[in-house]
Design a protein around this motif. Structure first.
Motif, PDB file in Angstrom:
ATOM      1  N   THR A  48       5.075   8.074 -10.764  1.00 37.58           N
ATOM      2  CA  THR A  48       4.615   7.829  -9.312  1.00 37.58           C
ATOM      3  C   THR A  48       5.671   7.114  -8.583  1.00 37.58           C
ATOM      4  O   THR A  48       6.344   6.187  -8.939  1.00 37.58           O
ATOM      5  N   MET A  49       5.675   7.396  -7.235  1.00 36.60           N
ATOM      6  CA  MET A  49       6.841   6.773  -6.320  1.00 36.60           C
ATOM      7  C   MET A  49       6.426   5.890  -5.493  1.00 36.60           C
ATOM      8  O   MET A  49       6.674   5.528  -4.265  1.00 36.60           O
ATOM      9  N   GLY A  50       5.512   5.157  -5.729  1.00 37.08           N
ATOM     10  CA  GLY A  50       4.719   4.015  -4.744  1.00 37.08           C
ATOM     11  C   GLY A  50       3.486   4.311  -3.903  1.00 37.08           C
ATOM     12  O   GLY A  50       3.339   5.553  -3.656  1.00 37.08           O
ATOM     13  N   ASP A  51       2.985   3.474  -3.367  1.00 36.82           N
ATOM     14  CA  ASP A  51       1.994   3.810  -2.452  1.00 36.82           C
ATOM     15  C   ASP A  51       1.055   4.576  -3.478  1.00 36.82           C
ATOM     16  O   ASP A  51       0.482   5.428  -2.990  1.00 36.82           O
ATOM     17  N   ASN A  52       0.459   3.805  -4.694  1.00 32.70           N
ATOM     18  CA  ASN A  52      -0.530   4.501  -5.390  1.00 32.70           C
ATOM     19  C   ASN A  52      -1.937   4.570  -4.851  1.00 32.70           C
ATOM     20  O   ASN A  52      -2.601   5.641  -4.887  1.00 32.70           O
ATOM     21  N   ALA A  53      -2.339   3.366  -3.805  1.00 25.76           N
ATOM     22  CA  ALA A  53      -3.766   3.157  -3.557  1.00 25.76           C
ATOM     23  C   ALA A  53      -3.601   2.584  -2.145  1.00 25.76           C
ATOM     24  O   ALA A  53      -2.821   1.645  -1.869  1.00 25.76           O
ATOM     25  N   TYR A  54      -4.238   3.205  -1.270  1.00 23.03           N
ATOM     26  CA  TYR A  54      -4.394   2.694   0.150  1.00 23.03           C
ATOM     27  C   TYR A  54      -5.879   2.062   0.408  1.00 23.03           C
ATOM     28  O   TYR A  54      -6.684   2.437  -0.444  1.00 23.03           O
ATOM     29  N   PRO A  55      -6.085   1.166   1.357  1.00 22.82           N
ATOM     30  CA  PRO A  55      -4.735   0.910   2.453  1.00 22.82           C
ATOM     31  C   PRO A  55      -3.843  -0.124   2.109  1.00 22.82           C
ATOM     32  O   PRO A  55      -2.782  -0.394   2.301  1.00 22.82           O
ATOM     33  N   SER A  56      -4.111  -0.960   1.100  1.00 20.94           N
ATOM     34  CA  SER A  56      -3.544  -2.124   0.756  1.00 20.94           C
ATOM     35  C   SER A  56      -3.536  -2.641  -0.774  1.00 20.94           C
ATOM     36  O   SER A  56      -3.231  -3.716  -1.273  1.00 20.94           O
ATOM     37  N   GLY A  57      -3.878  -1.499  -1.652  1.00 19.67           N
ATOM     38  CA  GLY A  57      -3.920  -2.175  -3.080  1.00 19.67           C
ATOM     39  C   GLY A  57      -4.628  -3.477  -3.404  1.00 19.67           C
ATOM     40  O   GLY A  57      -4.541  -4.247  -4.346  1.00 19.67           O
ATOM     41  N   ARG A  58      -5.826  -3.613  -2.821  1.00 25.67           N
ATOM     42  CA  ARG A  58      -6.646  -4.625  -2.716  1.00 25.67           C
ATOM     43  C   ARG A  58      -7.286  -4.764  -4.343  1.00 25.67           C
ATOM     44  O   ARG A  58      -7.573  -3.749  -4.672  1.00 25.67           O
ATOM     45  N   HIS A  96       3.512   6.447 -15.570  1.00 26.43           N
ATOM     46  CA  HIS A  96       4.647   5.397 -15.452  1.00 26.43           C
ATOM     47  C   HIS A  96       4.892   5.189 -14.105  1.00 26.43           C
ATOM     48  O   HIS A  96       5.722   5.956 -13.223  1.00 26.43           O
ATOM     49  N   PRO A  97       4.288   4.148 -13.319  1.00 24.98           N
ATOM     50  CA  PRO A  97       4.320   4.114 -12.016  1.00 24.98           C
ATOM     51  C   PRO A  97       5.308   3.122 -11.401  1.00 24.98           C
ATOM     52  O   PRO A  97       6.249   2.445 -12.311  1.00 24.98           O
ATOM     53  N   ALA A  98       5.670   3.194 -10.106  1.00 25.08           N
ATOM     54  CA  ALA A  98       6.312   2.428  -9.369  1.00 25.08           C
ATOM     55  C   ALA A  98       5.685   1.787  -8.168  1.00 25.08           C
ATOM     56  O   ALA A  98       4.732   2.639  -7.747  1.00 25.08           O
ATOM     57  N   PRO A  99       5.805   0.634  -7.612  1.00 23.96           N
ATOM     58  CA  PRO A  99       5.264   0.240  -6.456  1.00 23.96           C
ATOM     59  C   PRO A  99       5.633   0.583  -5.177  1.00 23.96           C
ATOM     60  O   PRO A  99       6.876   0.867  -5.046  1.00 23.96           O
ATOM     61  N   GLY A 100       4.694   0.568  -4.135  1.00 22.27           N
ATOM     62  CA  GLY A 100       5.146   1.021  -2.825  1.00 22.27           C
ATOM     63  C   GLY A 100       4.546  -0.213  -1.971  1.00 22.27           C
ATOM     64  O   GLY A 100       3.899  -1.182  -2.377  1.00 22.27           O
ATOM     65  N   ASN A 101       5.031  -0.261  -0.666  1.00 23.31           N
ATOM     66  CA  ASN A 101       4.777  -1.110   0.264  1.00 23.31           C
ATOM     67  C   ASN A 101       3.186  -1.278   0.583  1.00 23.31           C
ATOM     68  O   ASN A 101       2.776  -2.584   0.700  1.00 23.31           O
ATOM     69  N   HIS A 102       2.496  -0.505   0.379  1.00 22.38           N
ATOM     70  CA  HIS A 102       0.974  -0.462   0.394  1.00 22.38           C
ATOM     71  C   HIS A 102       0.368  -1.363  -0.729  1.00 22.38           C
ATOM     72  O   HIS A 102      -0.806  -1.973  -0.513  1.00 22.38           O
ATOM     73  N   ASP A 103       0.969  -0.945  -2.083  1.00 21.18           N
ATOM     74  CA  ASP A 103       0.454  -1.605  -3.022  1.00 21.18           C
ATOM     75  C   ASP A 103       0.678  -3.095  -2.923  1.00 21.18           C
ATOM     76  O   ASP A 103      -0.183  -3.885  -3.547  1.00 21.18           O
ATOM     77  N   PHE A 104       1.667  -3.453  -2.150  1.00 15.03           N
ATOM     78  CA  PHE A 104       2.055  -4.961  -2.065  1.00 15.03           C
ATOM     79  C   PHE A 104       1.682  -5.597  -1.019  1.00 15.03           C
ATOM     80  O   PHE A 104       2.079  -6.541  -0.605  1.00 15.03           O
ATOM     81  N   GLN A 105       0.867  -4.892  -0.130  1.00 21.62           N
ATOM     82  CA  GLN A 105       0.153  -5.428   0.986  1.00 21.62           C
ATOM     83  C   GLN A 105      -0.638  -6.745   0.606  1.00 21.62           C
ATOM     84  O   GLN A 105      -0.855  -7.730   1.556  1.00 21.62           O
ATOM     85  N   THR A 106      -1.008  -6.815  -0.516  1.00 22.32           N
ATOM     86  CA  THR A 106      -1.781  -7.976  -0.962  1.00 22.32           C
ATOM     87  C   THR A 106      -0.955  -8.735  -1.882  1.00 22.32           C
ATOM     88  O   THR A 106      -1.275  -9.334  -2.785  1.00 22.32           O
ATOM     89  N   VAL A 107       0.089  -9.400  -1.091  1.00 21.03           N
ATOM     90  CA  VAL A 107       1.122 -10.386  -1.550  1.00 21.03           C
ATOM     91  C   VAL A 107       1.600 -10.101  -2.814  1.00 21.03           C
ATOM     92  O   VAL A 107       0.849 -10.823  -3.861  1.00 21.03           O
ATOM     93  N   MET A 108       2.657  -9.111  -2.959  1.00 23.45           N
ATOM     94  CA  MET A 108       3.406  -9.070  -4.228  1.00 23.45           C
ATOM     95  C   MET A 108       2.532  -8.173  -5.245  1.00 23.45           C
ATOM     96  O   MET A 108       2.794  -8.239  -6.374  1.00 23.45           O
TER      97      MET A 108
END
Length: 336
Positions: A99-109, A134-146
């Motif tokens: 996966t190339m990030g933003d695995n779960a919306y809206p914020s990977g809570r 084998h995932p990679a993280p995206g900005n939505h995954d990291f909206q919950t502080v890293m």
């Protein structure tokens, strides 16, 4: 009377000018942002997947920008991934999902409203897919502080917690998952960014595979609405210097492929890296920016789908599989 009438005419004229200006601006805006027509006609619905196969080659399949509760795009792309894994497992072919990030919306809570458990599990989180992921993280995954929810959900498969960069081998290939969010976070940590750079250089020096693929979330080159992410050029500089063959990103919600090029965006048929964007895993789809980015070769908008790669001995094949059963942009290259 004459003066009053003149004033009214002047006001009417100014209002007309404003309306004209707004119409002109709207036309210009539509000219700059429009749906792109693919550079090739739609393929037939029954185009067989075997057309991109290499005998005995490993299979890598995936996408970015995936799980969004209340939509069907992620469930439909998950069905493609599941069917490819089942077919290739029966043929005893080594395979993996990425996966190339933003695995779960809206914020990977995480916690009571865990976006991964509620949205990703019901689509790409099946037992079969999770065995190979084998995932990679995206900005939505990291909206919950890293990204604590991201690391908790994927565990060891996401690499070291708090870092999120790692590598593995698949068949004849070496694969590298990088964390572009380290470079883009409001909590940017220079020491952590430096540690990823140092790790990447060492990993490339240590592995013994002839072909290498790297993937992460934010692209350096794109015709999408977000635009380029110049902070990841440091990845490109290291990967290009070490002869990496292919880079795949998400973030932009369309499919796009570029000619092999240098980190400066200069076409290079000898050492250039081919970059693809596959942000079509299930989230809302978007248009592309016109004029297109230099060296953009293929663009597909308006279709959820995944990239399937067969990674052979010194070469690879690729194709974009959409949720309506069609195969787009079949191609491939030799490794450097």
């Amino acid at each position: 009377m004459f003066s009053s009438r003149t004033t009214l005419i002047g006001e009417s004229s100014r209002a007309s000018d404003l309306r004209f200006s707004w119409v002109a601006f709207s036309v210009l805006l539509l000219a700059c942002y429009r749906e792109d027509k693919p550079t090739q006609p739609p393929p037939p619905a029954d185009a067989p997947a075997k057309e991109i196969a290499l005998a005995g080659a490993a299979v890598l399949i995936g996408a970015g920008d995936i799980a969004m509760c209340g939509t069907l795009g992620d469930e439909r792309t998950a069905m493609i991934v599941d069917s490819v894994l089942r077919d290739d497992s029966a043929a005893k072919v080594e395979n993996a999902v990425f996966t190339m990030g933003d695995n779960a919306y809206p914020s990977g809570r995480e916690g009571a409203r865990d976006d991964f458990s509620r949205c990703f599990t019901t689509s790409w989180g099946t037992t079969r897919i999770m065995r190979f992921i084998h995932p990679a993280p995206g900005n939505h995954d990291f909206q919950t502080v890293m990204g604590p929810g991201y690391y908790a959900y994927f565990g060891d498969r996401a690499g070291p917690s708090g870092k999120g960069f790692y590598s593995y081998d698949l068949g004849k290939w070496h694969l590298i998952s990088l964390n572009s969010e380290i470079l883009s976070s409001p909590l940017y940590d220079p020491a952590l960014a430096k540690s990823q750079d140092e790790w990447l250089r060492k990993d490339l020096a240590d592995h013994g595979k002839p072909c290498t693929l790297a993937y992460w979330h934010r692209p350096l080159f794109t015709s999408g609405v977000h635009g380029p992410s110049p902070e990841v050029q440091r990845f490109w500089n290291t990967l290009y210097a070490n002869g990496v063959d292919l880079i795949i990103n998400g973030h932009e919600h369309h499919y796009e492929r570029f000619v092999p090029q240098t980190p400066a965006g200069i076409p290079d048929s000898v050492k250039g890296i081919e970059q693809m964007i596959v942000g079509t895993g299930g989230a809302d789809l978007r248009i592309v920016h016109y004029p297109f980015a230099p060296n953009s070769l293929v663009r597909i908008t308006g279709h959820h789908g995944v990239i399937k790669l067969t990674l052979g001995d010194g070469e690879y094949r690729h194709a974009f599989l959409d949720v309506d059963g069609r195969m787009w942009d079949r191609g491939g290259r030799k490794c450097h």
